[in-house]
Design an enzyme around this catalytic site. Structure first.
Site, PDB file in Angstrom:
ATOM      1  N   HIS A  88       0.837  -1.204   0.000  1.00 12.73           N
ATOM      2  CA  HIS A  88       0.000   0.000   0.000  1.00 12.73           C
ATOM      3  C   HIS A  88       0.868   1.249   0.000  1.00 12.73           C
ATOM      4  O   HIS A  88       1.884   1.318   0.685  1.00 12.73           O
ATOM      5  CB  HIS A  88      -1.012   0.001   1.148  1.00 12.73           C
ATOM      6  CG  HIS A  88      -0.445  -0.010   2.541  1.00 12.73           C
ATOM      7  ND1 HIS A  88      -0.238   1.130   3.268  1.00 12.73           N
ATOM      8  CD2 HIS A  88      -0.062  -1.032   3.347  1.00 12.73           C
ATOM      9  CE1 HIS A  88       0.237   0.821   4.464  1.00 12.73           C
ATOM     10  NE2 HIS A  88       0.365  -0.488   4.539  1.00 12.73           N
ATOM     11  N   ASP A  90      -0.581   4.256   0.604  1.00  7.16           N
ATOM     12  CA  ASP A  90      -1.134   5.243   1.537  1.00  7.16           C
ATOM     13  C   ASP A  90      -0.445   5.104   2.887  1.00  7.16           C
ATOM     14  O   ASP A  90       0.094   4.041   3.223  1.00  7.16           O
ATOM     15  CB  ASP A  90      -2.651   5.108   1.687  1.00  7.16           C
ATOM     16  CG  ASP A  90      -3.098   3.801   2.343  1.00  7.16           C
ATOM     17  OD1 ASP A  90      -2.507   2.742   2.041  1.00  7.16           O
ATOM     18  OD2 ASP A  90      -4.036   3.834   3.166  1.00  7.16           O
ATOM     19  N   ASP A 121       5.984   1.646   6.787  1.00  8.89           N
ATOM     20  CA  ASP A 121       4.589   1.227   6.579  1.00  8.89           C
ATOM     21  C   ASP A 121       3.937   2.126   5.553  1.00  8.89           C
ATOM     22  O   ASP A 121       3.367   3.137   5.903  1.00  8.89           O
ATOM     23  CB  ASP A 121       3.866   1.269   7.928  1.00  8.89           C
ATOM     24  CG  ASP A 121       2.456   0.727   7.867  1.00  8.89           C
ATOM     25  OD1 ASP A 121       2.096   0.108   6.858  1.00  8.89           O
ATOM     26  OD2 ASP A 121       1.705   0.929   8.844  1.00  8.89           O
ATOM     27  N   GLU A 155      -5.316   1.097   2.401  1.00  6.63           N
ATOM     28  CA  GLU A 155      -5.101   0.068   3.415  1.00  6.63           C
ATOM     29  C   GLU A 155      -5.276   0.627   4.812  1.00  6.63           C
ATOM     30  O   GLU A 155      -5.874  -0.008   5.683  1.00  6.63           O
ATOM     31  CB  GLU A 155      -3.694  -0.541   3.265  1.00  6.63           C
ATOM     32  CG  GLU A 155      -3.516  -1.873   3.979  1.00  6.63           C
ATOM     33  CD  GLU A 155      -3.154  -1.743   5.451  1.00  6.63           C
ATOM     34  OE1 GLU A 155      -3.301  -2.726   6.184  1.00  6.63           O
ATOM     35  OE2 GLU A 155      -2.736  -0.639   5.887  1.00  6.63           O
ATOM     36  N   GLU A 156      -4.770   1.829   5.028  1.00  3.51           N
ATOM     37  CA  GLU A 156      -4.797   2.396   6.379  1.00  3.51           C
ATOM     38  C   GLU A 156      -6.193   2.836   6.798  1.00  3.51           C
ATOM     39  O   GLU A 156      -6.401   3.245   7.947  1.00  3.51           O
ATOM     40  CB  GLU A 156      -3.814   3.568   6.498  1.00  3.51           C
ATOM     41  CG  GLU A 156      -2.352   3.192   6.266  1.00  3.51           C
ATOM     42  CD  GLU A 156      -1.758   2.305   7.355  1.00  3.51           C
ATOM     43  OE1 GLU A 156      -2.506   1.821   8.222  1.00  3.51           O
ATOM     44  OE2 GLU A 156      -0.529   2.099   7.324  1.00  3.51           O
ATOM     45  N   ASP A 182       4.903  -5.965   4.638  1.00  2.00           N
ATOM     46  CA  ASP A 182       4.191  -4.891   5.326  1.00  2.00           C
ATOM     47  C   ASP A 182       4.198  -5.184   6.822  1.00  2.00           C
ATOM     48  O   ASP A 182       3.207  -4.989   7.508  1.00  2.00           O
ATOM     49  CB  ASP A 182       2.754  -4.817   4.778  1.00  2.00           C
ATOM     50  CG  ASP A 182       2.018  -3.571   5.255  1.00  2.00           C
ATOM     51  OD1 ASP A 182       2.689  -2.617   5.704  1.00  2.00           O
ATOM     52  OD2 ASP A 182       0.779  -3.568   5.191  1.00  2.00           O
ATOM     53  N   HIS A 429       2.859   4.123  12.528  1.00  2.00           N
ATOM     54  CA  HIS A 429       1.672   4.838  13.007  1.00  2.00           C
ATOM     55  C   HIS A 429       2.015   5.867  14.086  1.00  2.00           C
ATOM     56  O   HIS A 429       1.118   6.563  14.562  1.00  2.00           O
ATOM     57  CB  HIS A 429       0.568   3.902  13.541  1.00  2.00           C
ATOM     58  CG  HIS A 429      -0.032   3.005  12.492  1.00  2.00           C
ATOM     59  ND1 HIS A 429      -1.291   2.476  12.594  1.00  2.00           N
ATOM     60  CD2 HIS A 429       0.465   2.546  11.313  1.00  2.00           C
ATOM     61  CE1 HIS A 429      -1.548   1.727  11.535  1.00  2.00           C
ATOM     62  NE2 HIS A 429      -0.489   1.744  10.741  1.00  2.00           N
TER      63      HIS A 429
HETATM   64  N1  BES Z   1       1.370  -2.812   8.132  1.00  2.00           N
HETATM   65  C1  BES Z   1       0.247  -2.737   9.007  1.00  2.00           C
HETATM   66  C2  BES Z   1      -0.127  -4.099   9.571  1.00  2.00           C
HETATM   67  C3  BES Z   1       0.902  -4.651  10.525  1.00  2.00           C
HETATM   68  C4  BES Z   1       1.121  -3.982  11.708  1.00  2.00           C
HETATM   69  C5  BES Z   1       1.586  -5.784  10.229  1.00  2.00           C
HETATM   70  C6  BES Z   1       2.069  -4.456  12.596  1.00  2.00           C
HETATM   71  C7  BES Z   1       2.521  -6.254  11.111  1.00  2.00           C
HETATM   72  C8  BES Z   1       2.782  -5.585  12.295  1.00  2.00           C
HETATM   73  C9  BES Z   1      -0.942  -2.171   8.246  1.00  2.00           C
HETATM   74  O1  BES Z   1      -0.588  -1.070   7.449  1.00  2.00           O
HETATM   75  C10 BES Z   1      -1.943  -1.669   9.212  1.00  2.00           C
HETATM   76  O2  BES Z   1      -1.665  -0.730   9.913  1.00  2.00           O
HETATM   77  N2  BES Z   1      -3.110  -2.264   9.201  1.00  2.00           N
HETATM   78  C11 BES Z   1      -4.210  -1.786   9.954  1.00  2.00           C
HETATM   79  C12 BES Z   1      -5.437  -2.357   9.295  1.00  2.00           C
HETATM   80  C13 BES Z   1      -6.709  -1.701   9.684  1.00  2.00           C
HETATM   81  C14 BES Z   1      -6.760  -0.251   9.316  1.00  2.00           C
HETATM   82  C15 BES Z   1      -7.850  -2.447   9.049  1.00  2.00           C
HETATM   83  C16 BES Z   1      -4.082  -2.238  11.386  1.00  2.00           C
HETATM   84  O3  BES Z   1      -3.549  -3.333  11.656  1.00  2.00           O
HETATM   85  O4  BES Z   1      -4.499  -1.485  12.269  1.00  2.00           O
HETATM   86 MN    MN Z   2       1.031  -1.448   6.326  1.00  2.00          MN
HETATM   87 MN    MN Z   3      -0.360   0.673   8.828  1.00  2.00          MN
END
Ligand code: BES
Ligand code: MN
Ligand code: MN
Length: 458
Positions: A88, A90, A121, A155-156, A182, A429
């Site tokens: 992603h 974004d 990320d 995605e975010e 990711d 984040h």
């Molecule tokens: N890259 C992250 C997911 C992730 C976080 C993988 C930590 C491994 C370790 C992804 O961009 C993310 O932040 N996903 C969100 C999804 C949500 C918005 C549906 C999440 O996990 O909060």
């Molecule tokens: Mn991510």
């Molecule tokens: Mn993320």
């Protein structure tokens, strides 16, 4: 088959260019939740398209109803396997801005780490794959296997339009293996491959008790308080041990098998380092489970935000008429996100006081996912890590969510492998997000080796 030395020479000699190109990508503020950034989203898609075209790919921009997705493909031999790279472009909002040591969209390199929003990320990680196919193309004029890219821009915010896009473009996305970077490896850095993701149910609850804010002297003692009501509702969502009290919440939770639990106990996880890195003084949670089990294989419920009443400076004597909270649950096999969201909604409405009106808004759900450890993707990724790092990867789950992974599995029948390039300490984040420069270059090499391994296997 490309000569490995020529390829790695090529990657080494392009190190500066590859880094600078990433820094430029990070300069584009592609914050998906911010409506004022729409043009930055297109700009990012164009930037990535040019790179992939330079690597011999045909690119197209897919309109999704929300932010566009970039699709690119290069078929070199229909009899060879096809890898679909998903990532992603974004990024999360940079707020709170005052906590950054530098402008989140003006990348700086500090102690060998790139500091910028999206560095880890996911721009830095997905871009490593872009640079890997470019290196393969430059070193050999071709690729070891067929490669497609799907790089989305939502995605975010929970990928609200991607499921439909994947369904509509099922043919274009046909592939043998889906490759995603990711996530984070273990400290060390210890190379990891992730085979499990948690799912997500997210809802917003609003409690309203009057049609306007009321003078707390004229009404206090006779008017219900929505913040008090909401706080009590929230407090009751867990018992004094930290178990979630929503009826049926745990009904379909799959317990870890003995094999997986043993494997998990062998993961080199340092609970003290984990605690210290996050600035925590304790790691409380559901009794009977280790920290790793709670992070990877147990469901959670967390309040992500709460608001209501007077927030300004000084004091104001008022009984607010409304209060809200944002609550999310991380979900594990075999919980159904919609069923959990509905159960939580019904429960909140049931426990609310009769004098309060409760409205619930459900946001996009995400499904959990598990990948088999013996698929072609895991095998090729293991070989790639051996070739570059000289060690075997550790197989891990993560507590985070990537909702589209379950769609790939369900709609395309794909074998999904998560090849982590970042570190847990990347502060994704959070303010001062980073990506280790050396791990970026390593990611390019591992990615190139992955494509070679898939090409040789097919
Ligand atoms: N890259 C992250 C997911 C992730 C976080 C993988 C930590 C491994 C370790 C992804 O961009 C993310 O932040 N996903 C969100 C999804 C949500 C918005 C549906 C999440 O996990 O909060
Ligand atoms: Mn991510
Ligand atoms: Mn993320």
């Amino acid at each position: 088959m490309p000569d490995a030395n020529a390829l790695h020479d090529r990657i080494a000699s392009n190190a500066d260019r590859d880094l600078n190109d990433l820094l430029n990508l990070l300069r584009i503020p592609s914050v998906s939740t911010d409506p004022s950034r729409t043009s930055a989203m297109r700009e990012t898609v164009d930037y990535l398209s040019r790179d992939l075209q330079a690597a011999g790919f045909q690119t197209s921009v897919w309109e999704t109803g929300g932010h566009p997705a970039l699709f690119a493909e290069r078929t070199i031999d229909a009899s060879k396997p096809t890898v679909l790279v998903y990532g992603h472009y974004d990024v999360q909002p940079a707020d709170p801005l005052e906590l950054w040591d530098s402008d989140p969209f003006d990348p700086q390199i500090v102690d060998g780490r790139i500091v910028a929003r999206g560095a880890s990320d996911d721009k830095g990680q997905v871009y490593a794959h872009v640079k890997a196919v470019l290196a393969l193309h430059e070193a050999t004029g071709t690729l070891p296997c067929n490669v497609k890219f799907l790089i989305e821009g939502e995605e975010e915010i929970g990928s609200p339009n991607l499921g439909a896009t994947v369904e509509a473009h099922g043919k274009d996305l046909q592939s043998d293996v889906v490759l995603i970077s990711d996530g984070a490896m273990l400290p060390g850095p210890t190379p990891t491959l992730t085979y499990g993701l948690r799912g997500l149910a997210y809802l917003e609850v609003r409690v309203t008790t009057a049609d306007r804010d009321l003078h707390s002297g004229a009404y206090g003692g006779a008017a219900p308080n929505p913040i008090q009501a909401l706080a009590e509702m929230i407090a009751g969502l867990k018992d004094d041990q930290g178990r979630i009290t929503v009826p049926a919440f745990y009904d379909h939770v799959r317990e870890l098998g003995d094999d997986e639990r043993t494997q998990l106990e062998r993961v080199p996880f340092d609970a003290d380092a984990f605690q210290n890195d996050a600035g925590l003084t304790a790691t409380p949670g559901e009794p009977g489970y280790s920290v790793l089990e709670r992070l990877w294989a147990r469901p959670t419920l967390d309040v992500n935000g709460i608001g209501g009443g007077f927030q300004g400076e000084g004091s104001k004597t008022v009984i607010p008429n409304t209060a809200f909270a944002k609550i999310s649950c991380r979900l594990v096999p075999d919980q159904d996100p919609a069923a959990i969201a509905n159960a939580l909604e019904a429960h909140l409405k049931r426990v609310a006081p009769h004098n309060a009106n409760v409205e619930v808004l459900q946001h996009a759900h995400g499904r959990w996912a598990l990948s088999p450890l013996d698929g072609d993707g895991m095998t090729a990724a293991t070989q790639a890590i051996r070739a570059v790092d000289g060690v075997d990867p550790v197989y891990v789950r993560t507590g985070g969510s990537i909702p589209v992974v379950a769609d790939f599995q369900r709609l395309l029948g794909s074998d999904v492998v998560l090849l982590d390039m970042g570190l847990e300490s990347d502060r994704i984040h959070s303010p001062n997000e980073t990506f280790d420069v050396a791990l970026y270059h390593r990611g390019i090499r591992v990615s190139a080796e992955f494509f070679r391994a898939i090409g040789q296997g097919g």
